[in-house]
Design a protein around this motif. Structure first.
Motif, PDB file in Angstrom:
ATOM      1  N   GLU A   1       0.911  -1.011  -0.088  1.00  0.00           N
ATOM      2  CA  GLU A   1      -0.031   0.038  -0.160  1.00  0.00           C
ATOM      3  C   GLU A   1       0.895   1.215  -0.127  1.00  0.00           C
ATOM      4  OE1 GLU A   1      -2.970   0.127   2.967  1.00  0.00           O
ATOM      5  OE2 GLU A   1      -3.896  -1.846   2.521  1.00  0.00           O
ATOM      6  N   GLU A   2       2.146   1.259   0.460  1.00  0.00           N
ATOM      7  CA  GLU A   2       2.979   2.278   0.483  1.00  0.00           C
ATOM      8  C   GLU A   2       3.850   2.400  -0.576  1.00  0.00           C
ATOM      9  OE1 GLU A   2       3.015  -0.046   2.889  1.00  0.00           O
ATOM     10  OE2 GLU A   2       1.775   0.735   4.380  1.00  0.00           O
ATOM     11  N   ASN A   3       3.624   1.581  -1.632  1.00  0.00           N
ATOM     12  CA  ASN A   3       4.200   1.684  -2.985  1.00  0.00           C
ATOM     13  C   ASN A   3       5.609   1.085  -2.815  1.00  0.00           C
ATOM     14  OD1 ASN A   3       2.156   2.125  -4.725  1.00  0.00           O
ATOM     15  ND2 ASN A   3       2.680   4.388  -4.206  1.00  0.00           N
ATOM     16  N   TYR A   4       6.046   0.337  -2.058  1.00  0.00           N
ATOM     17  CA  TYR A   4       7.344  -0.597  -1.942  1.00  0.00           C
ATOM     18  C   TYR A   4       7.228  -1.881  -2.763  1.00  0.00           C
ATOM     19  CZ  TYR A   4       8.338   3.116   1.618  1.00  0.00           C
ATOM     20  OH  TYR A   4       8.368   3.946   2.212  1.00  0.00           O
ATOM     21  N   ALA A   5       8.238  -2.440  -3.355  1.00  0.00           N
ATOM     22  CA  ALA A   5       8.158  -3.842  -3.727  1.00  0.00           C
ATOM     23  C   ALA A   5       8.180  -4.909  -2.589  1.00  0.00           C
ATOM     24  CB  ALA A   5       9.167  -3.807  -4.972  1.00  0.00           C
ATOM     25  N   LEU A   6       7.525  -5.641  -2.513  1.00  0.00           N
ATOM     26  CA  LEU A   6       7.452  -6.849  -1.523  1.00  0.00           C
ATOM     27  C   LEU A   6       8.048  -8.379  -2.360  1.00  0.00           C
ATOM     28  CD1 LEU A   6       7.495  -8.188   1.199  1.00  0.00           C
ATOM     29  CD2 LEU A   6       4.953  -8.254   0.969  1.00  0.00           C
ATOM     30  N   PHE A   7       9.333  -8.715  -2.209  1.00  0.00           N
ATOM     31  CA  PHE A   7       9.692  -9.745  -2.899  1.00  0.00           C
ATOM     32  C   PHE A   7       9.424 -10.850  -1.799  1.00  0.00           C
ATOM     33  CE2 PHE A   7      13.559 -12.181  -4.186  1.00  0.00           C
ATOM     34  CZ  PHE A   7      12.887 -13.070  -5.006  1.00  0.00           C
ATOM     35  N   SER A   8       8.881 -11.841  -1.683  1.00  0.00           N
ATOM     36  CA  SER A   8       8.724 -12.788  -0.779  1.00  0.00           C
ATOM     37  C   SER A   8       8.565 -14.111  -1.315  1.00  0.00           C
ATOM     38  CB  SER A   8       7.642 -12.554   0.095  1.00  0.00           C
ATOM     39  OG  SER A   8       6.381 -12.719  -0.470  1.00  0.00           O
ATOM     40  N   GLY A   9       8.882 -15.492  -0.525  1.00  0.00           N
ATOM     41  CA  GLY A   9       8.760 -16.614  -0.902  1.00  0.00           C
ATOM     42  C   GLY A   9       9.387 -17.667  -0.131  1.00  0.00           C
ATOM     43  N   ARG A  10       9.706 -18.719  -0.768  1.00  0.00           N
ATOM     44  CA  ARG A  10      10.272 -20.015  -0.030  1.00  0.00           C
ATOM     45  C   ARG A  10      11.263 -20.646  -1.135  1.00  0.00           C
ATOM     46  NH1 ARG A  10      11.394 -22.871   3.932  1.00  0.00           N
ATOM     47  NH2 ARG A  10      11.635 -24.985   3.844  1.00  0.00           N
ATOM     48  N   VAL A  11      12.397 -20.573  -0.767  1.00  0.00           N
ATOM     49  CA  VAL A  11      13.615 -21.352  -1.232  1.00  0.00           C
ATOM     50  C   VAL A  11      13.302 -22.784  -1.098  1.00  0.00           C
ATOM     51  CG1 VAL A  11      15.985 -21.369  -1.763  1.00  0.00           C
ATOM     52  CG2 VAL A  11      14.856 -19.230  -1.617  1.00  0.00           C
ATOM     53  N   SER A  12      13.408 -23.537  -1.993  1.00  0.00           N
ATOM     54  CA  SER A  12      13.444 -24.951  -1.761  1.00  0.00           C
ATOM     55  C   SER A  12      14.774 -25.709  -2.565  1.00  0.00           C
ATOM     56  CB  SER A  12      12.331 -25.577  -2.582  1.00  0.00           C
ATOM     57  OG  SER A  12      12.356 -27.113  -2.531  1.00  0.00           O
ATOM     58  N   LEU A  13      15.267 -26.533  -1.699  1.00  0.00           N
ATOM     59  CA  LEU A  13      16.662 -27.539  -2.441  1.00  0.00           C
ATOM     60  C   LEU A  13      15.940 -28.728  -3.228  1.00  0.00           C
ATOM     61  CD1 LEU A  13      19.039 -27.106   0.421  1.00  0.00           C
ATOM     62  CD2 LEU A  13      18.516 -25.560  -1.483  1.00  0.00           C
ATOM     63  N   GLU A  14      14.714 -28.980  -3.190  1.00  0.00           N
ATOM     64  CA  GLU A  14      14.189 -30.139  -3.952  1.00  0.00           C
ATOM     65  C   GLU A  14      14.361 -30.024  -5.326  1.00  0.00           C
ATOM     66  OE1 GLU A  14       9.891 -32.169  -4.284  1.00  0.00           O
ATOM     67  OE2 GLU A  14       9.858 -30.604  -2.817  1.00  0.00           O
ATOM     68  N   ASN A  15      14.729 -31.260  -6.078  1.00  0.00           N
ATOM     69  CA  ASN A  15      14.911 -31.420  -7.380  1.00  0.00           C
ATOM     70  C   ASN A  15      16.104 -30.584  -7.956  1.00  0.00           C
ATOM     71  OD1 ASN A  15      13.633 -32.954  -9.087  1.00  0.00           O
ATOM     72  ND2 ASN A  15      12.450 -31.665 -10.285  1.00  0.00           N
ATOM     73  N   ASN A  16      16.990 -30.410  -7.119  1.00  0.00           N
ATOM     74  CA  ASN A  16      18.382 -29.508  -7.194  1.00  0.00           C
ATOM     75  C   ASN A  16      17.780 -27.888  -7.668  1.00  0.00           C
ATOM     76  OD1 ASN A  16      20.135 -31.793  -7.515  1.00  0.00           O
ATOM     77  ND2 ASN A  16      19.201 -32.323  -9.508  1.00  0.00           N
ATOM     78  N   GLY A  17      16.970 -27.469  -6.783  1.00  0.00           N
ATOM     79  CA  GLY A  17      16.606 -26.100  -7.007  1.00  0.00           C
ATOM     80  C   GLY A  17      17.406 -25.412  -6.046  1.00  0.00           C
ATOM     81  N   GLY A  18      17.040 -24.053  -5.465  1.00  0.00           N
ATOM     82  CA  GLY A  18      17.621 -23.252  -4.663  1.00  0.00           C
ATOM     83  C   GLY A  18      17.851 -22.044  -4.680  1.00  0.00           C
ATOM     84  N   PHE A  19      17.218 -21.511  -5.662  1.00  0.00           N
ATOM     85  CA  PHE A  19      17.027 -19.835  -5.788  1.00  0.00           C
ATOM     86  C   PHE A  19      15.590 -19.121  -6.149  1.00  0.00           C
ATOM     87  CE2 PHE A  19      18.068 -20.808 -10.247  1.00  0.00           C
ATOM     88  CZ  PHE A  19      17.179 -19.680 -10.937  1.00  0.00           C
ATOM     89  N   CYS A  20      15.467 -17.856  -5.899  1.00  0.00           N
ATOM     90  CA  CYS A  20      14.244 -17.253  -6.150  1.00  0.00           C
ATOM     91  C   CYS A  20      15.061 -15.817  -6.531  1.00  0.00           C
ATOM     92  CB  CYS A  20      13.152 -17.065  -5.082  1.00  0.00           C
ATOM     93  SG  CYS A  20      12.437 -18.543  -4.627  1.00  0.00           S
ATOM     94  N   SER A  21      14.324 -15.311  -7.617  1.00  0.00           N
ATOM     95  CA  SER A  21      14.833 -13.743  -8.101  1.00  0.00           C
ATOM     96  C   SER A  21      13.918 -12.960  -8.690  1.00  0.00           C
ATOM     97  CB  SER A  21      16.029 -14.073  -8.963  1.00  0.00           C
ATOM     98  OG  SER A  21      15.630 -14.422 -10.177  1.00  0.00           O
ATOM     99  N   ILE A  22      14.093 -11.761  -8.612  1.00  0.00           N
ATOM    100  CA  ILE A  22      13.198 -10.792  -9.609  1.00  0.00           C
ATOM    101  C   ILE A  22      14.365 -10.146 -10.277  1.00  0.00           C
ATOM    102  CG2 ILE A  22      11.358 -10.432  -7.895  1.00  0.00           C
ATOM    103  CD1 ILE A  22      12.510  -7.796  -6.856  1.00  0.00           C
TER     104      ILE A  22
END
Length: 187
Positions: free
Chosen positions: A58-79
């Motif tokens: 509501e204050e016009n800030y970007a909110l980047f959120s989530g859950r990083v999983s290592l499952e299936n050789n994963g491990g990152f989130c990005s914008i």
């Protein structure tokens, strides 16, 4: 003609602040530009299972959120935002990226890409978890050339124009994250 009633120390502070403001160059301000063309890029592009979202508060800030999983050789989130046609022009006198954000105590990686080559330049920084906005300064000379997360034999970033900016979390562990971003500038 100066105002004779003004304190000379205040005049000097005003001049210093004006110089700092002139030197600073805004690349992206979420409070004024909104989400724009920023988009999510998670490890699902490689088969991973991490999840994230990018929302405007509501204050016009970007909110980047989530859950990083290592499952299936994963491990990152990005914008990230790509601007191949109209790159961000970096002034010659600039020497650092300035991120204004409110962190969650975790480490993040800021990356940029220039028109020259497929590699990115990256630097990892830590955030506080005290609920206070913080200014992160990332000197250009600290940004190493990387390709798919591996360091490549290319000199560190030297201030070239930018065609892509990215904020990434990938600390080699499963974790929830939440970071508010106001702006990205150079100084």
């Amino acid at each position: 003609m100066s105002n004779s009633n003004k304190n000379p120390a205040d005049e000097m502070k005003d001049k210093i602040a004006a110089k700092a403001e002139q030197k600073s160059q805004m690349l992206y301000d979420f409070t004024k530009q909104g989400k724009g063309k920023w988009r999510i890029q998670n490890d699902v592009v490689m088969g991973g299972r991490s999840e994230s979202q990018l929302k405007m508060t509501e204050e016009n800030y970007a909110l980047f959120s989530g859950r990083v999983s290592l499952e299936n050789n994963g491990g990152f989130c990005s914008i990230h935002q790509t601007s191949e046609i109209e790159p961000f022009i970096i002034k010659e006198e600039s020497d650092a990226f300035i991120l204004n954000l409110k962190g969650d105590g975790k480490d993040y990686n800021f990356r940029i890409r220039t028109p020259k080559g497929r590699h990115s330049y990256a630097s990892t920084f830590s955030t506080n978890n005290n609920g206070v906005w913080e200014t992160i300064t990332i000197p250009f000379k600290s940004m190493q050339a990387t390709y798919r997360g591996e360091v490549v034999n290319v000199p560190n970033y030297n201030g070239e124009n930018v065609v892509e900016m990215q904020l990434l979390i990938g600390n080699k562990k499963e974790e929830n994250f939440e970071i508010f971003v106001q702006s990205i500038a150079v100084n």
